[in-house]
Design an enzyme around this catalytic site. Structure first.
Site, PDB file in Angstrom:
ATOM      1  N   GLU A  96       1.058  -1.246  -0.025  1.00 20.06           N
ATOM      2  CA  GLU A  96       0.094   0.257   0.217  1.00 20.06           C
ATOM      3  C   GLU A  96       0.572   1.237   0.145  1.00 20.06           C
ATOM      4  OE1 GLU A  96      -3.934   1.673   2.890  1.00 20.06           O
ATOM      5  OE2 GLU A  96      -2.464  -0.162   3.488  1.00 20.06           O
ATOM      6  N   LYS A 171      -8.986   3.867  -2.511  1.00 20.42           N
ATOM      7  CA  LYS A 171      -9.495   3.113  -1.449  1.00 20.42           C
ATOM      8  C   LYS A 171     -11.203   3.920  -0.458  1.00 20.42           C
ATOM      9  CE  LYS A 171      -7.687   1.633   2.890  1.00 20.42           C
ATOM     10  NZ  LYS A 171      -5.721   1.308   3.671  1.00 20.42           N
ATOM     11  N   CYS A 204      -5.939  -3.152   1.642  1.00 18.83           N
ATOM     12  CA  CYS A 204      -5.197  -3.165   3.376  1.00 18.83           C
ATOM     13  C   CYS A 204      -7.449  -4.099   3.818  1.00 18.83           C
ATOM     14  CB  CYS A 204      -4.608  -2.482   3.598  1.00 18.83           C
ATOM     15  SG  CYS A 204      -4.179  -1.840   5.149  1.00 18.83           S
TER      16      CYS A 204
END
Length: 332
Positions: A96, A171, A204
């Site tokens: 990430e 995200k 994530c």
């Protein structure tokens, strides 16, 4: 087999002449020769190379980067891509925010590192992808194209064909302090084909929300790439060893979970990158040694596994209304 034919005249068996026998043998010989002449056409490709059974060699880069130093990180990521390509990999993924690092920075510092999806850093890495002939999934801080004050925790998939961004994902599930830095994305990214394998992206904390991977499965993802920046045990163990394989098994997909292995003054990242197949078997297990760079490889061939349509078809969405109620967790 039918019995041989005999010619009979007035109760007498008539012998077949030698000439006829010779002719018959000659005809049979020609026919037999035709059957065994090798074909001059190209034989079909092995299953793992055919369009019906596509295969993809992928690489997972686990290591450390320099916090806030894009120039240094471009060099490190580029070297990783070239090395993976030299080993025959067609896709490489990084943790990430690998372009800038995930560490102790202020909001102002993170904003200063942000670029639009067509910014110079991704263009440079896209050129590396093109020259090396490898797809690159790179995490970066994306600046909104309409409002420069808005930034996202994003990941872009770069094409080896022309270096362009063929997939960009923001995200959606921000965790803790991330909410002070980023705006959450508002939609799932499309799924694209990489050498015949349907590839999707989460980032994530997204993977900790079960609905996200299910939606990606419903979008017909075969390989789900999940760059991450996950801390120290037992948190990393619970996610890498329990949550991630459960997402693979429950959706019959491959899930690649790529973490850092680095120490910093904010939180160490203890590696343990994982690639799970649809049966929950680990095809890649990253080391837990800090501040080392390793590139791991595995072959992805979804056709070897059960069709996910069975479990997805057996769902009963009409009974799942509670999942869309944002206040459901408050119910007694």
């Amino acid at each position: 087999m039918r019995p041989p034919m005999r010619m009979r005249v007035a109760g007498q068996t008539v012998a077949v002449t030698a000439t006829f026998v010779t002719l018959l043998v000659g005809i049979m010989g020609v026919l037999c020769t035709a059957l065994v002449v090798p074909s001059t056409s190209t034989p079909p490709a092995p299953n793992h190379l055919s369009p019906q059974h596509p295969s993809l060699k992928m690489a997972m880069w686990q290591g450390f980067v320099s916090i806030g130093d894009k120039e240094a990180n471009i060099a490190v990521l580029s070297e990783g891509a070239r090395q993976a390509a030299s080993q025959g990999a067609r896709l490489i993924m990084y943790p990430e925010l690998a372009l800038v690092g995930y560490g102790n920075m202020t909001v102002a510092e993170v904003h200063a590192l942000a670029e639009r999806v067509d910014g110079p850093s991704l263009q440079r890495l896209g050129q590396v992808a093109k020259e090396a002939g490898i797809y690159m999934l790179v995490g970066y801080v994306e600046r909104d194209e309409h409002n420069a004050s808005i930034i996202y925790d994003a990941a872009a998939l770069l094409s080896p064909e022309d270096g362009s961004v063929i997939l960009n994902y923001r995200k959606m599930q921000l965790s803790g302090i991330e909410n002070d830095f980023f705006t959450p994305g508002q939609k799932f990214a499309d799924v694209v084909e990489v050498d015949g394998i349907r590839v999707g992206i989460l980032i994530c904390y997204d993977i900790s929300i079960p609905e996200t991977s299910r939606i990606m499965a419903l979008k017909k993802t075969s390989l789900l790439l999940v760059p991450t920046a996950n801390g120290f045990p037992p948190e990393i163990n619970a996610i890498a060893l329990i949550q991630v394989p459960s997402r693979a098994v429950s959706n019959f997909i491959h899930v690649a979970y790529c973490n850092y292995a680095m120490s910093n003054d904010w939180s160490p990242f203890h590696g343990l990158s994982k690639l799970y197949d649809p049966m929950g078997e680990a095809l890649i297990t990253g080391a837990t040694q800090l501040d080392t760079i390793n590139i791991y490889y595995a072959d992805i061939q979804p056709s070897k596994y059960p069709d996910p349509c069975t479990i997805l078809r057996d769902r009963r969405p009409a009974t799942y209304a509670l999942l869309t109620d944002p206040h459901a967790y408050c119910l007694s």
